[in-house]
Each structure stands twice: as C-alpha cells, then as structure tokens.
Design an enzyme around this catalytic site. Sequence first.
Site, PDB file in Angstrom:
ATOM      1  N   SER A   1       0.809  -1.209   0.000  1.00  0.00           N
ATOM      2  CA  SER A   1       0.000   0.000   0.000  1.00  0.00           C
ATOM      3  C   SER A   1       0.848   1.268   0.000  1.00  0.00           C
ATOM      4  O   SER A   1       1.349   1.690   1.047  1.00  0.00           O
ATOM      5  CB  SER A   1      -0.912  -0.031   1.225  1.00  0.00           C
ATOM      6  OG  SER A   1      -1.426   1.254   1.476  1.00  0.00           O
TER       7      SER A   1
ATOM      8  N   TYR B   1      -2.503  -0.751   9.729  1.00  0.00           N
ATOM      9  CA  TYR B   1      -2.567  -1.334   8.375  1.00  0.00           C
ATOM     10  C   TYR B   1      -1.274  -1.043   7.605  1.00  0.00           C
ATOM     11  O   TYR B   1      -0.685  -1.938   6.999  1.00  0.00           O
ATOM     12  CB  TYR B   1      -3.783  -0.765   7.637  1.00  0.00           C
ATOM     13  CG  TYR B   1      -3.856  -1.114   6.168  1.00  0.00           C
ATOM     14  CD1 TYR B   1      -4.258  -2.367   5.744  1.00  0.00           C
ATOM     15  CD2 TYR B   1      -3.528  -0.169   5.185  1.00  0.00           C
ATOM     16  CE1 TYR B   1      -4.342  -2.688   4.383  1.00  0.00           C
ATOM     17  CE2 TYR B   1      -3.602  -0.464   3.837  1.00  0.00           C
ATOM     18  CZ  TYR B   1      -4.012  -1.728   3.443  1.00  0.00           C
ATOM     19  OH  TYR B   1      -4.077  -2.028   2.103  1.00  0.00           O
TER      20      TYR B   1
ATOM     21  N   GLY C   1      -5.706   7.929  11.685  1.00  0.00           N
ATOM     22  CA  GLY C   1      -4.814   6.993  10.989  1.00  0.00           C
ATOM     23  C   GLY C   1      -4.657   7.308   9.513  1.00  0.00           C
ATOM     24  O   GLY C   1      -3.846   6.715   8.829  1.00  0.00           O
ATOM     25  N   GLU C   2      -5.490   8.229   9.001  1.00  0.00           N
ATOM     26  CA  GLU C   2      -5.416   8.523   7.566  1.00  0.00           C
ATOM     27  C   GLU C   2      -4.389   9.607   7.276  1.00  0.00           C
ATOM     28  O   GLU C   2      -4.277  10.597   7.994  1.00  0.00           O
ATOM     29  CB  GLU C   2      -6.796   8.919   7.048  1.00  0.00           C
ATOM     30  CG  GLU C   2      -7.734   7.726   7.045  1.00  0.00           C
ATOM     31  CD  GLU C   2      -8.891   7.869   6.096  1.00  0.00           C
ATOM     32  OE1 GLU C   2      -9.345   8.996   5.872  1.00  0.00           O
ATOM     33  OE2 GLU C   2      -9.353   6.823   5.601  1.00  0.00           O
TER      34      GLU C   2
HETATM   35  N1  LIG Z   1      -8.276  -0.981  -2.841  1.00  0.00           N
HETATM   36  C1  LIG Z   1      -7.201  -0.221  -2.637  1.00  0.00           C
HETATM   37  O1  LIG Z   1      -7.242   1.000  -2.804  1.00  0.00           O
HETATM   38  C2  LIG Z   1      -5.886  -0.834  -2.212  1.00  0.00           C
HETATM   39  C3  LIG Z   1      -4.777   0.002  -2.057  1.00  0.00           C
HETATM   40  C4  LIG Z   1      -3.571  -0.553  -1.653  1.00  0.00           C
HETATM   41  C5  LIG Z   1      -3.470  -1.921  -1.452  1.00  0.00           C
HETATM   42  N2  LIG Z   1      -4.574  -2.723  -1.598  1.00  0.00           N
HETATM   43  C6  LIG Z   1      -4.427  -4.143  -1.335  1.00  0.00           C
HETATM   44  O2  LIG Z   1      -4.929  -4.888  -2.433  1.00  0.00           O
HETATM   45  C7  LIG Z   1      -5.471  -6.115  -1.966  1.00  0.00           C
HETATM   46  C8  LIG Z   1      -6.885  -6.303  -2.484  1.00  0.00           C
HETATM   47  O3  LIG Z   1      -7.692  -5.236  -1.993  1.00  0.00           O
HETATM   48  P1  LIG Z   1      -9.202  -5.016  -2.462  1.00  0.00           P
HETATM   49  O4  LIG Z   1      -9.439  -3.549  -2.503  1.00  0.00           O
HETATM   50  O5  LIG Z   1      -9.495  -5.846  -3.658  1.00  0.00           O
HETATM   51  O6  LIG Z   1      -9.989  -5.565  -1.176  1.00  0.00           O
HETATM   52  P2  LIG Z   1     -11.138  -6.649  -1.042  1.00  0.00           P
HETATM   53  O7  LIG Z   1     -11.564  -6.613   0.390  1.00  0.00           O
HETATM   54  O8  LIG Z   1     -12.167  -6.469  -2.090  1.00  0.00           O
HETATM   55  O9  LIG Z   1     -10.359  -8.005  -1.342  1.00  0.00           O
HETATM   56  C9  LIG Z   1      -9.666  -8.729  -0.362  1.00  0.00           C
HETATM   57  C10 LIG Z   1     -10.033 -10.192  -0.524  1.00  0.00           C
HETATM   58  O10 LIG Z   1      -9.289 -10.940   0.453  1.00  0.00           O
HETATM   59  C11 LIG Z   1     -10.158 -11.855   1.090  1.00  0.00           C
HETATM   60  N3  LIG Z   1      -9.617 -12.080   2.446  1.00  0.00           N
HETATM   61  C12 LIG Z   1      -9.571 -11.202   3.477  1.00  0.00           C
HETATM   62  N4  LIG Z   1      -9.006 -11.767   4.551  1.00  0.00           N
HETATM   63  C13 LIG Z   1      -8.693 -13.044   4.180  1.00  0.00           C
HETATM   64  C14 LIG Z   1      -8.087 -14.135   4.861  1.00  0.00           C
HETATM   65  N5  LIG Z   1      -7.693 -14.042   6.139  1.00  0.00           N
HETATM   66  N6  LIG Z   1      -7.915 -15.302   4.182  1.00  0.00           N
HETATM   67  C15 LIG Z   1      -8.321 -15.419   2.892  1.00  0.00           C
HETATM   68  N7  LIG Z   1      -8.903 -14.423   2.206  1.00  0.00           N
HETATM   69  C16 LIG Z   1      -9.089 -13.251   2.843  1.00  0.00           C
HETATM   70  C17 LIG Z   1     -11.519 -11.190   1.093  1.00  0.00           C
HETATM   71  O11 LIG Z   1     -12.602 -12.099   1.227  1.00  0.00           O
HETATM   72  C18 LIG Z   1     -11.513 -10.479  -0.249  1.00  0.00           C
HETATM   73  O12 LIG Z   1     -12.029 -11.302  -1.279  1.00  0.00           O
HETATM   74  C19 LIG Z   1      -5.368  -6.074  -0.437  1.00  0.00           C
HETATM   75  O13 LIG Z   1      -4.184  -6.742  -0.059  1.00  0.00           O
HETATM   76  C20 LIG Z   1      -5.232  -4.603  -0.129  1.00  0.00           C
HETATM   77  O14 LIG Z   1      -4.569  -4.373   1.091  1.00  0.00           O
HETATM   78  C21 LIG Z   1      -5.777  -2.209  -1.965  1.00  0.00           C
END
Ligand SMILES: NC(=O)c1ccc[n+]([C@@H]2O[C@H](COP(=O)([O-])OP(=O)(O)OC[C@H]3O[C@@H](n4cnc5c(N)ncnc54)[C@H](O)[C@@H]3O)[C@@H](O)[C@H]2O)c1
Length: 306
Positions: A116, A141, A263-264
């Site tokens: 992130s 986070y 935290g933001e």
């Molecule tokens: N959306 C953003 O802006 C953003 C920015 C930076 C990083 N990320 C990272 O990208 C990745 C995907 O994010 P997203 O926005 O698609 O979120 P999301 O919540 O839609 O997807 C996360 C997925 O992980 C699964 N999950 C959560 N905990 C789990 C566990 N313990 N075991 C197995 N599966 C689990 C959830 O069911 C979900 O399908 C994450 O790692 C997030 O930290 C997202």
Amino acid sequence: MKILLTGGAGFIGSHLIEAMLRNGHDIVVIDDLSTGNRAYVPAEVVFYEMDIRDPKLVEIFEAEKPDVVCHHAAQMSVLISVREPLLDASTNILGSVNLLNAAKHVGVQHFVFASSGGTVYGEPTRLPSAENDPLLPLSPYGISKLTFEHYLRISGLRHTILRYANVYGPRQSPHGEAGVIAIFTERMFKEQETVIYGDGNQERDFVYVTDVVAANLAAIEQRIAGTFNIGTGIGTSVNRIYELVRHATHYPYPHRYAEAKKGEVYKIILDCQRAHEILHWRAQVKLEEGIAETVEFFRQQIAWGA
Ligand SMILES: NC(=O)c1ccc[n+]([C@@H]2O[C@H](COP(=O)([O-])OP(=O)(O)OC[C@H]3O[C@@H](n4cnc5c(N)ncnc54)[C@H](O)[C@@H]3O)[C@@H](O)[C@H]2O)c1
C-alpha cells in the site's frame, strides 16, 4: 503459468482473474469470502474457501504446485486496523507469513505482493513519494503491509512488491470504509446523505483497477522483481472527487463535513517513474474515464436491485 491468487473473490482480485484468464494462465484462488464474493470467481477457476492463516494452507500448495503467488488477501481497511490492530496484524502479517512459508515449501518461483503506497510512507516528506523515501506509516494497516515487505525482503524468494495508490473501479465495495469513489457513488444513487471526513482538501492518488491489473501482469509475465509504486503521480482532493461523482450521478443534495478519520494520511501522491522504467508500465486510464466506468457499473447494479 500456474498462478495462485489470494483474495481472488475481492475487488482487485476479480479483475486480476479476468486478465489472467485472457492471457492463458491457470489460476487457483484462495479466499475466505470475508469481504469477497464467490460469484466473482468464474467456474473454470479452481477455488478454495480458506483463511490464509489456516495451517492447512500448505496442503493446497502441495496439491497445486503453483509457479507464482499473487497475494491480495488482506484486511484492507485503515479504520478497522486502528480499531482492531490484532485482527489486522493476524491477517496481514501472520496470514501472509503462513502463505510465504507454504510458497517456500513447494519452491514457488515468484511472489507478488499487493502493498500500500497510500499508507507505508505515512505523511510523506516530499510529494510525489518515491520508493526510497522514508517509511513511517501512521496506521496499523500501513505497519502490517510494510512488515510483510520486510519478510519478503529476507525470504530468498524472487518477489515483487506493488505499492498501490488508491485503487478504484467497478466491484469495489461501497460497504467498507475504504473506497471513497464507490461510497460516494452508491450513496448518491440511493439519494442518501453524503459526508466528507476532514476538510476535503486531503489529496490522494487515484489509480483505476485495470491499470493495477496491468502492473501485476507486467511483473508476473516478465518475471521482474523489485518494489514499485503503482499510481498516477497525480493528486486529487476528496472535494474534487466528490464533485466529479456528483456530476456523473446528478446528485442534487448538499453534503456535510465531519471530523477527519484517525490513521489517515493527509496527502499522498506516488512517483511511479521506477515502474515506468523497469516494469514498462504506466497508468493509462484518466480519472474522468475511470469514474464514468465506475458510476455506470453502480448504475446497473442498483437498477438490478443489488
Ligand atoms: N483498494 C485499494 O485502494 C488498495 C490500495 C492498496 C493496497 N490494496 C491491497 O490490495 C489487496 C486487495 O484489496 P481489495 O481492494 O481488492 O480488497 P477486497 O476486500 O475487495 O479483497 C480482499 C479479498 O481478500 C479476502 N480475504 C480477506 N481476509 C482473508 C483471509 N484471512 N484469508 C483469505 N482471504 C481473505 C476477502 O474475502 C476479499 O475477497 C489487499 O491486499 C489490499 O490491502 C488495496
């Protein structure tokens, strides 16, 4: 290539599946469906409903023997991490380490991690922030994402760390606390009250989900290791996002301001020059286009009663 994708039932993961299938890869998804949707994983994709913290995870690796791990499963809310740091650390650190151990156990060739860029730098010392800038996250986070980067660094496995900016697009959940574009869009279509936390002048780097997918494929298919910011290099205020979404949804009501959330980070914009030079990747989708696609997705969802 056989790719084991964690979090494949989530927002970014589901877009990754589409692109990986298009490029002819075999995909195995692991997701506990805590925030994901089973319907986002097509029938031809092997699916395991499992928590990444489960000790049985290694059995999936032994059975499937993937070439690549693409790790997207996470507790992904800054606010939940502030409220429940143990839950955040348990999933994002212990779960990720469990996954890394399983990957090493079967000799995975390449590990790609969704980190992130919006949180690992904390309040940046300069804008845009580059990969070598100080890393002082303000939230649990951000700390958990950065911690797993260090586990990867010492793992001996070929790895790519993709530090995403604020990702947005169709299928992002408007029910979580992240994803301001999805939240505004849904609330405006449902004619609900809209709230801007803080003064709205906080800036973020908004990157469209298909651009994030392209960065993953570039790393996987060219087998490029390293740490890369994945954003646009452009800062946009939450007030501006509000106006763009309001215009696209024709929302007629005023909004109110509320206290900023803990935290933001106030301002974060990512310098993505390294990704351009080494991954040969650059964000392609303009904010107005991406918002139009996202708004259209929500319009259809709401029309279908979702
Ligand atoms: N959306 C953003 O802006 C953003 C920015 C930076 C990083 N990320 C990272 O990208 C990745 C995907 O994010 P997203 O926005 O698609 O979120 P999301 O919540 O839609 O997807 C996360 C997925 O992980 C699964 N999950 C959560 N905990 C789990 C566990 N313990 N075991 C197995 N599966 C689990 C959830 O069911 C979900 O399908 C994450 O790692 C997030 O930290 C997202």
